[in-house]
Design an enzyme around this catalytic site. Sequence first.
Site, PDB file in Angstrom:
ATOM      1  CE  LYS A 105      -2.500  -0.516   3.806  1.00  0.00           C
ATOM      2  NZ  LYS A 105      -1.675  -1.638   4.371  1.00  0.00           N
ATOM      3  CE1 TYR A 135      -1.290  -2.687  15.192  1.00  0.00           C
ATOM      4  CE2 TYR A 135      -3.469  -2.988  15.480  1.00  0.00           C
ATOM      5  CZ  TYR A 135      -2.355  -2.740  15.827  1.00  0.00           C
ATOM      6  OH  TYR A 135      -1.977  -2.815  17.372  1.00  0.00           O
ATOM      7  NE  ARG A 201      -4.732 -10.387  20.694  1.00  0.00           N
ATOM      8  CZ  ARG A 201      -3.598  -9.826  20.785  1.00  0.00           C
ATOM      9  NH1 ARG A 201      -2.667 -10.395  20.066  1.00  0.00           N
ATOM     10  NH2 ARG A 201      -3.715  -8.592  20.881  1.00  0.00           N
ATOM     11  CD  GLU A 267       0.569  -9.161  18.997  1.00  0.00           C
ATOM     12  OE1 GLU A 267      -0.258  -9.410  19.780  1.00  0.00           O
ATOM     13  OE2 GLU A 267       1.130  -7.805  18.831  1.00  0.00           O
ATOM     14  CE  LYS A 344       5.213   2.175  17.365  1.00  0.00           C
ATOM     15  NZ  LYS A 344       4.121   2.026  16.492  1.00  0.00           N
TER      16      LYS A 344
END
Length: 364
Positions: A105, A135, A201, A267, A344
Amino acid sequence: NITCADILHGDPSLHSNSSIYTRIRQYLNTAYTPWVSIRKYFDWGQNCTEFKRIRGYVTEPLSEEEGKFPIAFTILAHVDIEQIERLLRAIYHPQNQYCIHVDAKSSVYTIQAIRAIAACFDNVFVATKLEHVIYAGFSRLQADINCMRDHLMFSTEWKYLINTAAMAFPLKTNAELVQILKIYNGANDIEGMHRRVLNARIKLEWIVVDQDIKQTGRKNPDPPHDLKIVRGSAYGVFSRPFVEYMMVEQKAVDLLEWSKRTFSPDEHYWATLHHTMRNPHLHPPGGYEGDPDTKPWLAVYANWEPYKPTSNTTCYGHERNSMCVFGVGDLPALIKRKELFCNKFVIKFEPTALECMEAWIRQK
């Protein structure tokens, strides 16, 4: 008249409560402009020798030990060509190899600029297949898998693979990484949390709708091969045999397929395959048999939810997606961390923080 040494070593005048620190932050938040235009990267692609000279790239192994222990790196990138290139320069050594996965993208200019940079090196390449990364979607994990396959095809020499976000930065030099990985002696470094698996999840189905991941309300089937899911991080340190195992072991292949309709499978995928206390019928190279929740994890440091009342950490930057974006006030603590990377930084926010980290790692 503030130097990086003042910032890195915590000059008292730079304390977050002081007026001078406040003024510095106000300046940093308004002073950023890209140090070079994106067009310049295309120009450099026509003169790679000059590009490497100007940017100060390492051109030969800095020691015999490093030369004999090549490492593979995966950089997961999206935007900001300058920050991507700064990370590459910080970890670049000619004996290693580097796969850059650029989100499909991303603007065509960003992708082309990264390809121009990669073309200047024999050991840097853009992933052969680029994903439209959503995401918390499966595409994020697939991006890593794509680079892992490319790394295996590119060379048979590398010993370990480290994947990292483009917004991360190394806390260890290449020489230090080699020494640490030699101590690992084939063991992986993958986070594991089997007591804190988030059932929503994995037990419920998630799909991509309009560039976002949504819950359908339907239940997922149980994981294949009676696997028990272990939660962990999207980032880790993977031995080459473990990477090869993930590509050919049927249980790993089936787990990857099952993970397509889960939330944030990056994850849990590595962690489930690596931590065999929950899955003793797996026999991954470099796997860990002990309790995942008590095992130290050194791959990357991130300051999660720093402003929660129960948090015992401080964030001098700001919070984004529940994570601290580091500012100059965070650097004195960061350079004392034991992890390999930290995440980050955002170059448009307090760019001096990233610049001083660059100066520090280069001096080391």
